[in-house]
Structures are given as structure tokens and as C-alpha cells.
Design a protein around this motif. Structure first.
Motif, PDB file in Angstrom:
ATOM      1  N   PHE A   1     -32.023  25.678 -29.769  1.00 30.89           N
ATOM      2  CA  PHE A   1     -30.815  25.578 -30.584  1.00 30.89           C
ATOM      3  C   PHE A   1     -31.516  24.100 -31.300  1.00 30.89           C
ATOM      4  CE2 PHE A   1     -27.799  22.350 -32.523  1.00 30.89           C
ATOM      5  CZ  PHE A   1     -27.329  23.352 -33.054  1.00 30.89           C
ATOM      6  N   ASN A   2     -31.901  23.836 -32.778  1.00 22.79           N
ATOM      7  CA  ASN A   2     -32.408  22.970 -33.352  1.00 22.79           C
ATOM      8  C   ASN A   2     -30.789  22.469 -34.264  1.00 22.79           C
ATOM      9  OD1 ASN A   2     -34.994  22.736 -33.081  1.00 22.79           O
ATOM     10  ND2 ASN A   2     -35.151  24.556 -33.708  1.00 22.79           N
ATOM     11  N   PRO A   3     -30.775  21.188 -34.572  1.00 23.11           N
ATOM     12  CA  PRO A   3     -29.920  20.837 -34.734  1.00 23.11           C
ATOM     13  C   PRO A   3     -29.655  20.819 -36.679  1.00 23.11           C
ATOM     14  CG  PRO A   3     -30.372  19.034 -33.732  1.00 23.11           C
ATOM     15  CD  PRO A   3     -31.766  19.884 -33.839  1.00 23.11           C
ATOM     16  N   PHE A   4     -28.688  21.220 -37.618  1.00 24.40           N
ATOM     17  CA  PHE A   4     -29.023  21.300 -39.377  1.00 24.40           C
ATOM     18  C   PHE A   4     -27.373  21.039 -40.067  1.00 24.40           C
ATOM     19  CE2 PHE A   4     -26.185  24.831 -36.593  1.00 24.40           C
ATOM     20  CZ  PHE A   4     -25.679  25.431 -37.673  1.00 24.40           C
ATOM     21  N   THR A   5     -27.749  21.011 -40.675  1.00 25.32           N
ATOM     22  CA  THR A   5     -26.738  20.815 -42.057  1.00 25.32           C
ATOM     23  C   THR A   5     -26.390  21.792 -42.416  1.00 25.32           C
ATOM     24  OG1 THR A   5     -27.210  18.248 -41.864  1.00 25.32           O
ATOM     25  CG2 THR A   5     -25.790  19.274 -43.687  1.00 25.32           C
ATOM     26  N   ILE A   6     -24.508  21.956 -42.955  1.00 27.29           N
ATOM     27  CA  ILE A   6     -23.929  22.810 -43.144  1.00 27.29           C
ATOM     28  C   ILE A   6     -23.870  22.369 -44.605  1.00 27.29           C
ATOM     29  CG2 ILE A   6     -22.273  24.712 -43.842  1.00 27.29           C
ATOM     30  CD1 ILE A   6     -21.753  24.494 -40.093  1.00 27.29           C
ATOM     31  N   HIS A   7     -23.630  22.646 -46.066  1.00 29.06           N
ATOM     32  CA  HIS A   7     -23.412  22.409 -47.681  1.00 29.06           C
ATOM     33  C   HIS A   7     -22.858  23.116 -47.964  1.00 29.06           C
ATOM     34  CE1 HIS A   7     -27.488  19.647 -48.021  1.00 29.06           C
ATOM     35  NE2 HIS A   7     -27.466  20.368 -46.787  1.00 29.06           N
ATOM     36  N   THR A   8     -21.926  22.635 -48.317  1.00 29.55           N
ATOM     37  CA  THR A   8     -20.681  23.918 -49.073  1.00 29.55           C
ATOM     38  C   THR A   8     -21.110  23.777 -50.752  1.00 29.55           C
ATOM     39  OG1 THR A   8     -19.151  22.659 -49.075  1.00 29.55           O
ATOM     40  CG2 THR A   8     -19.141  23.684 -46.534  1.00 29.55           C
ATOM     41  N   THR A   9     -19.881  25.006 -51.623  1.00 30.22           N
ATOM     42  CA  THR A   9     -19.745  24.924 -52.702  1.00 30.22           C
ATOM     43  C   THR A   9     -19.290  23.918 -53.466  1.00 30.22           C
ATOM     44  OG1 THR A   9     -18.186  26.486 -52.552  1.00 30.22           O
ATOM     45  CG2 THR A   9     -19.906  27.765 -52.714  1.00 30.22           C
ATOM     46  N   ASP A  10     -18.305  23.110 -52.704  1.00 30.64           N
ATOM     47  CA  ASP A  10     -17.621  22.065 -53.210  1.00 30.64           C
ATOM     48  C   ASP A  10     -18.779  21.248 -52.806  1.00 30.64           C
ATOM     49  OD1 ASP A  10     -17.492  21.623 -50.576  1.00 30.64           O
ATOM     50  OD2 ASP A  10     -14.607  21.367 -50.454  1.00 30.64           O
ATOM     51  N   GLY A  11     -19.653  20.830 -52.266  1.00 37.46           N
ATOM     52  CA  GLY A  11     -20.468  19.373 -52.434  1.00 37.46           C
ATOM     53  C   GLY A  11     -20.409  18.818 -50.679  1.00 37.46           C
ATOM     54  N   PHE A  12     -19.656  19.332 -49.517  1.00 37.87           N
ATOM     55  CA  PHE A  12     -19.490  18.778 -48.703  1.00 37.87           C
ATOM     56  C   PHE A  12     -20.371  19.444 -47.876  1.00 37.87           C
ATOM     57  CE2 PHE A  12     -17.603  19.719 -44.171  1.00 37.87           C
ATOM     58  CZ  PHE A  12     -16.998  18.866 -43.695  1.00 37.87           C
ATOM     59  N   THR A  13     -20.722  18.449 -46.580  1.00 33.52           N
ATOM     60  CA  THR A  13     -21.274  18.615 -46.244  1.00 33.52           C
ATOM     61  C   THR A  13     -20.852  18.426 -44.355  1.00 33.52           C
ATOM     62  OG1 THR A  13     -22.618  16.678 -46.213  1.00 33.52           O
ATOM     63  CG2 THR A  13     -23.762  18.387 -47.862  1.00 33.52           C
ATOM     64  N   ILE A  14     -21.884  19.241 -43.071  1.00 38.45           N
ATOM     65  CA  ILE A  14     -21.191  18.837 -42.027  1.00 38.45           C
ATOM     66  C   ILE A  14     -22.765  19.484 -41.044  1.00 38.45           C
ATOM     67  CG2 ILE A  14     -20.169  20.436 -41.718  1.00 38.45           C
ATOM     68  CD1 ILE A  14     -18.751  19.608 -39.879  1.00 38.45           C
ATOM     69  N   HIS A  15     -22.893  18.438 -40.674  1.00 37.09           N
ATOM     70  CA  HIS A  15     -24.260  18.296 -39.730  1.00 37.09           C
ATOM     71  C   HIS A  15     -24.254  18.634 -38.189  1.00 37.09           C
ATOM     72  CE1 HIS A  15     -28.380  17.109 -37.914  1.00 37.09           C
ATOM     73  NE2 HIS A  15     -27.710  16.805 -36.983  1.00 37.09           N
ATOM     74  N   ILE A  16     -24.475  19.300 -38.148  1.00 31.23           N
ATOM     75  CA  ILE A  16     -24.065  20.784 -36.453  1.00 31.23           C
ATOM     76  C   ILE A  16     -25.385  19.800 -35.713  1.00 31.23           C
ATOM     77  CG2 ILE A  16     -23.731  22.685 -35.458  1.00 31.23           C
ATOM     78  CD1 ILE A  16     -21.846  21.818 -37.910  1.00 31.23           C
ATOM     79  N   PRO A  17     -25.083  19.416 -34.667  1.00 29.37           N
ATOM     80  CA  PRO A  17     -26.709  18.602 -34.226  1.00 29.37           C
ATOM     81  C   PRO A  17     -26.630  19.092 -32.511  1.00 29.37           C
ATOM     82  CG  PRO A  17     -23.996  17.288 -33.456  1.00 29.37           C
ATOM     83  CD  PRO A  17     -23.490  18.814 -34.845  1.00 29.37           C
ATOM     84  N   HIS A  18     -25.199  20.036 -31.899  1.00 28.72           N
ATOM     85  CA  HIS A  18     -25.157  20.143 -30.937  1.00 28.72           C
ATOM     86  C   HIS A  18     -24.677  22.297 -30.803  1.00 28.72           C
ATOM     87  CE1 HIS A  18     -24.705  21.327 -26.788  1.00 28.72           C
ATOM     88  NE2 HIS A  18     -25.575  21.146 -26.942  1.00 28.72           N
ATOM     89  N   GLU A  19     -24.726  22.487 -30.473  1.00 33.09           N
ATOM     90  CA  GLU A  19     -24.524  24.268 -30.594  1.00 33.09           C
ATOM     91  C   GLU A  19     -22.807  23.820 -29.980  1.00 33.09           C
ATOM     92  OE1 GLU A  19     -26.218  26.210 -26.061  1.00 33.09           O
ATOM     93  OE2 GLU A  19     -27.442  26.482 -27.566  1.00 33.09           O
ATOM     94  N   ASP A  20     -22.442  23.157 -29.694  1.00 34.18           N
ATOM     95  CA  ASP A  20     -20.800  22.770 -29.120  1.00 34.18           C
ATOM     96  C   ASP A  20     -20.049  22.593 -30.550  1.00 34.18           C
ATOM     97  OD1 ASP A  20     -21.470  23.803 -26.752  1.00 34.18           O
ATOM     98  OD2 ASP A  20     -21.739  21.582 -25.658  1.00 34.18           O
ATOM     99  N   PHE A  21     -20.631  22.459 -31.375  1.00 35.48           N
ATOM    100  CA  PHE A  21     -20.110  21.858 -32.596  1.00 35.48           C
ATOM    101  C   PHE A  21     -19.706  22.823 -33.749  1.00 35.48           C
ATOM    102  CE2 PHE A  21     -21.431  17.408 -30.403  1.00 35.48           C
ATOM    103  CZ  PHE A  21     -20.608  16.878 -31.152  1.00 35.48           C
ATOM    104  N   ILE A  22     -20.308  24.308 -33.259  1.00 34.86           N
ATOM    105  CA  ILE A  22     -20.034  24.988 -34.556  1.00 34.86           C
ATOM    106  C   ILE A  22     -19.678  25.966 -33.655  1.00 34.86           C
ATOM    107  CG2 ILE A  22     -22.605  26.353 -34.191  1.00 34.86           C
ATOM    108  CD1 ILE A  22     -21.765  27.468 -36.722  1.00 34.86           C
ATOM    109  N   HIS A  23     -18.422  27.262 -33.886  1.00 34.19           N
ATOM    110  CA  HIS A  23     -18.067  28.319 -32.863  1.00 34.19           C
ATOM    111  C   HIS A  23     -17.509  29.044 -34.432  1.00 34.19           C
ATOM    112  CE1 HIS A  23     -17.014  25.348 -29.467  1.00 34.19           C
ATOM    113  NE2 HIS A  23     -16.790  24.456 -30.441  1.00 34.19           N
ATOM    114  N   PHE A  24     -17.504  30.274 -33.542  1.00 31.15           N
ATOM    115  CA  PHE A  24     -17.205  31.652 -34.497  1.00 31.15           C
ATOM    116  C   PHE A  24     -16.576  32.894 -34.556  1.00 31.15           C
ATOM    117  CE2 PHE A  24     -21.853  30.494 -34.913  1.00 31.15           C
ATOM    118  CZ  PHE A  24     -22.499  30.547 -36.125  1.00 31.15           C
ATOM    119  N   ILE A  25     -15.822  32.629 -34.972  1.00 32.84           N
ATOM    120  CA  ILE A  25     -14.179  33.699 -34.961  1.00 32.84           C
ATOM    121  C   ILE A  25     -14.660  34.694 -34.929  1.00 32.84           C
ATOM    122  CG2 ILE A  25     -12.035  33.757 -35.838  1.00 32.84           C
ATOM    123  CD1 ILE A  25     -12.608  31.131 -37.506  1.00 32.84           C
ATOM    124  N   PRO A  26     -14.912  35.637 -33.903  1.00 31.70           N
ATOM    125  CA  PRO A  26     -14.877  37.007 -34.198  1.00 31.70           C
ATOM    126  C   PRO A  26     -14.457  38.127 -34.509  1.00 31.70           C
ATOM    127  CG  PRO A  26     -14.115  36.319 -31.741  1.00 31.70           C
ATOM    128  CD  PRO A  26     -13.762  35.061 -32.727  1.00 31.70           C
TER     129      PRO A  26
END
Length: 65
Positions: A14-39
Motif C-alpha cells: 500500500f502507498n498513500p494516495f489522494t482522491i479528487h472528486t468532481t466537486d473539488g473535494f479531496t481526501i488523503h488516504i494515508p493507510h488502507e484502514d482509511f478506505i473501505h469498499f462496499i461489496p
């Protein structure tokens, strides 16, 4: 973006990354525990460093870096 493209960012090692959305919102994901996918959904949960929970639809993600 497609949900599979976003999931690619969480493949080990895992490498930290930042998510950028269409409305200009950004969120940094520093660790895999900070993102969860909905099956079975094209949405995911991203937790901010302040503890805020964000449900984001993959269609609204412009890029990750």
C-alpha cells in the motif's frame, strides 16, 4: 473512475494516495484502514484524518494520485 481503478490503489504494498472528486473535494488516504469498499456497489467509504466518514460514488472521482 471505475471502482476497480480505485481499488488498484490498495493492492499491496500500500502507498498513500489522494482522491479528487468532481466537486473539488479531496481526501488523503494515508493507510488502507482509511478506505473501505462496499461489496456489489460502486461506492466506497473514505475516512478523513479528522474521523469524518465520507461515502463517495466512484463516478464522482476524477483522479487519484
Amino acid at each position: 473512475m471505475k471502482i476497480q481503478d480505485i481499488k488498484q490503489n490498495t493492492i499491496p504494498p500500500f502507498n498513500p494516495f489522494t482522491i479528487h472528486t468532481t466537486d473539488g473535494f479531496t481526501i488523503h488516504i494515508p493507510h488502507e484502514d482509511f478506505i473501505h469498499f462496499i461489496p456489489g456497489r460502486d461506492s466506497f467509504i473514505a475516512i478523513g484524518l479528522n474521523g469524518k466518514i465520507n461515502v463517495i460514488d466512484a463516478d464522482h472521482v476524477v483522479r487519484t494520485d
